[in-house]
Write a protein that holds these residues in place. Sequence first.
Motif, PDB file in Angstrom:
ATOM      1  N   GLU A  45       0.840  -1.202   0.000  1.00  0.00           N
ATOM      2  CA  GLU A  45       0.000   0.000   0.000  1.00  0.00           C
ATOM      3  C   GLU A  45       0.877   1.255   0.000  1.00  0.00           C
ATOM      4  OE1 GLU A  45      -3.238   2.143   2.894  1.00  0.00           O
ATOM      5  OE2 GLU A  45      -3.256  -0.041   2.784  1.00  0.00           O
ATOM      6  N   SER A  90      -3.182   0.455  -9.190  1.00  0.00           N
ATOM      7  CA  SER A  90      -3.813   1.281  -8.154  1.00  0.00           C
ATOM      8  C   SER A  90      -5.330   1.354  -8.326  1.00  0.00           C
ATOM      9  CB  SER A  90      -3.201   2.679  -8.132  1.00  0.00           C
ATOM     10  OG  SER A  90      -3.503   3.393  -9.309  1.00  0.00           O
ATOM     11  N   THR A  93      -6.886  -1.911  -6.923  1.00  0.00           N
ATOM     12  CA  THR A  93      -6.489  -2.297  -5.566  1.00  0.00           C
ATOM     13  C   THR A  93      -7.335  -1.556  -4.536  1.00  0.00           C
ATOM     14  OG1 THR A  93      -4.210  -2.615  -6.325  1.00  0.00           O
ATOM     15  CG2 THR A  93      -4.540  -2.381  -3.953  1.00  0.00           C
ATOM     16  N   MET A  95      -8.267   0.289  -1.209  1.00  0.00           N
ATOM     17  CA  MET A  95      -7.519   1.063  -0.215  1.00  0.00           C
ATOM     18  C   MET A  95      -8.439   1.339   0.955  1.00  0.00           C
ATOM     19  SD  MET A  95      -4.455   1.567  -1.091  1.00  0.00           S
ATOM     20  CE  MET A  95      -3.421   1.426  -2.505  1.00  0.00           C
ATOM     21  N   PRO A  96      -8.068   1.071   2.159  1.00  0.00           N
ATOM     22  CA  PRO A  96      -6.806   0.448   2.535  1.00  0.00           C
ATOM     23  C   PRO A  96      -6.804  -1.016   2.142  1.00  0.00           C
ATOM     24  CG  PRO A  96      -8.164   0.725   4.479  1.00  0.00           C
ATOM     25  CD  PRO A  96      -8.904   1.364   3.330  1.00  0.00           C
ATOM     26  N   MET A  97      -5.589  -1.539   1.938  1.00  0.00           N
ATOM     27  CA  MET A  97      -5.449  -2.940   1.583  1.00  0.00           C
ATOM     28  C   MET A  97      -5.831  -3.810   2.779  1.00  0.00           C
ATOM     29  SD  MET A  97      -1.965  -3.222  -0.598  1.00  0.00           S
ATOM     30  CE  MET A  97      -1.840  -2.499  -2.223  1.00  0.00           C
TER      31      MET A  97
END
Length: 98
Positions: A45, A90, A93, A95-97
Amino acid sequence: MSETVSEQLVEQRVRNRIIEYLELAASAENQRTYECNVPIAVVPEEMVEHWSDLMNGAHIDDALAEEWIVFSDAEKKAIRDFHSVWLATSEGTPMPMP
Protein backbone atom coordinates in the motif's frame (compact mmCIF):
# COMPACT_ATOMS: atom_id res chain seq x y z
CA MET A 1 19.26 31.64 6.80
CA SER A 2 17.88 31.33 3.30
CA GLU A 3 19.56 29.10 0.75
CA THR A 4 19.11 29.61 -2.95
CA VAL A 5 18.87 26.32 -4.83
CA SER A 6 19.02 26.16 -8.59
CA GLU A 7 16.15 24.66 -10.56
CA GLN A 8 18.54 22.05 -11.98
CA LEU A 9 19.55 20.95 -8.48
CA VAL A 10 15.89 20.60 -7.47
CA GLU A 11 15.19 18.55 -10.60
CA GLN A 12 18.20 16.33 -9.91
CA ARG A 13 16.98 15.74 -6.36
CA VAL A 14 13.51 14.83 -7.63
CA ARG A 15 15.15 12.51 -10.18
CA ASN A 16 17.12 10.83 -7.39
CA ARG A 17 13.96 10.28 -5.30
CA ILE A 18 12.12 8.82 -8.30
CA ILE A 19 14.99 6.45 -9.09
CA GLU A 20 15.18 5.41 -5.42
CA TYR A 21 11.45 4.70 -5.45
CA LEU A 22 11.63 2.67 -8.67
CA GLU A 23 14.52 0.62 -7.31
CA LEU A 24 12.50 -0.12 -4.17
CA ALA A 25 9.34 -0.90 -6.14
CA ALA A 26 11.28 -3.32 -8.37
CA SER A 27 12.74 -5.40 -5.55
CA ALA A 28 10.80 -7.63 -3.17
CA GLU A 29 13.97 -8.06 -1.13
CA ASN A 30 14.43 -4.29 -0.77
CA GLN A 31 10.77 -3.97 0.21
CA ARG A 32 11.22 -6.56 2.96
CA THR A 33 14.25 -4.62 4.24
CA TYR A 34 12.22 -1.40 4.04
CA GLU A 35 9.43 -3.02 6.03
CA CYS A 36 11.89 -3.99 8.78
CA ASN A 37 13.36 -0.48 8.98
CA VAL A 38 10.26 1.67 8.62
CA PRO A 39 7.19 1.35 10.85
CA ILE A 40 4.70 0.84 8.02
CA ALA A 41 2.04 -1.81 8.32
CA VAL A 42 1.43 -2.55 4.62
CA VAL A 43 4.42 -1.98 2.34
CA PRO A 44 2.53 -2.69 -0.93
CA GLU A 45 0.00 0.00 0.00
CA GLU A 46 2.87 2.36 0.81
CA MET A 47 4.41 1.66 -2.59
CA VAL A 48 1.16 2.60 -4.36
CA GLU A 49 0.70 5.74 -2.27
CA HIS A 50 4.35 6.80 -2.50
CA TRP A 51 4.23 6.95 -6.31
CA SER A 52 1.07 9.02 -6.08
CA ASP A 53 2.89 11.41 -3.75
CA LEU A 54 5.87 11.65 -6.10
CA MET A 55 3.63 12.44 -9.05
CA ASN A 56 1.66 14.94 -6.96
CA GLY A 57 -1.32 14.78 -9.28
CA ALA A 58 0.78 15.49 -12.38
CA HIS A 59 -0.31 14.10 -15.69
CA ILE A 60 2.69 11.92 -16.46
CA ASP A 61 3.09 12.90 -20.13
CA ASP A 62 2.91 16.60 -19.29
CA ALA A 63 5.39 16.25 -16.44
CA LEU A 64 7.87 14.30 -18.53
CA ALA A 65 7.52 16.53 -21.58
CA GLU A 66 7.80 19.85 -19.82
CA GLU A 67 9.45 19.53 -16.44
CA TRP A 68 11.84 16.64 -16.13
CA ILE A 69 14.69 17.57 -18.40
CA VAL A 70 17.09 15.59 -16.18
CA PHE A 71 15.72 12.29 -17.54
CA SER A 72 16.93 10.72 -20.76
CA ASP A 73 14.37 9.71 -23.39
CA ALA A 74 14.83 6.04 -22.40
CA GLU A 75 14.21 6.91 -18.74
CA LYS A 76 11.11 8.90 -19.64
CA LYS A 77 9.78 5.91 -21.59
CA ALA A 78 10.49 3.59 -18.65
CA ILE A 79 8.69 5.98 -16.28
CA ARG A 80 5.68 6.16 -18.64
CA ASP A 81 5.60 2.36 -18.86
CA PHE A 82 5.81 2.03 -15.08
CA HIS A 83 3.11 4.65 -14.61
CA SER A 84 0.75 2.74 -16.91
CA VAL A 85 1.23 -0.42 -14.84
CA TRP A 86 0.89 1.61 -11.63
CA LEU A 87 -2.42 3.11 -12.83
CA ALA A 88 -3.86 -0.32 -13.59
CA THR A 89 -2.65 -1.65 -10.25
CA SER A 90 -3.81 1.28 -8.15
CA GLU A 91 -7.24 1.40 -9.80
CA GLY A 92 -7.76 -2.30 -9.14
CA THR A 93 -6.49 -2.30 -5.57
CA PRO A 94 -8.75 -1.61 -2.60
CA MET A 95 -7.52 1.06 -0.22
CA PRO A 96 -6.81 0.45 2.53
CA MET A 97 -5.45 -2.94 1.58
CA PRO A 98 -6.74 -5.90 3.58
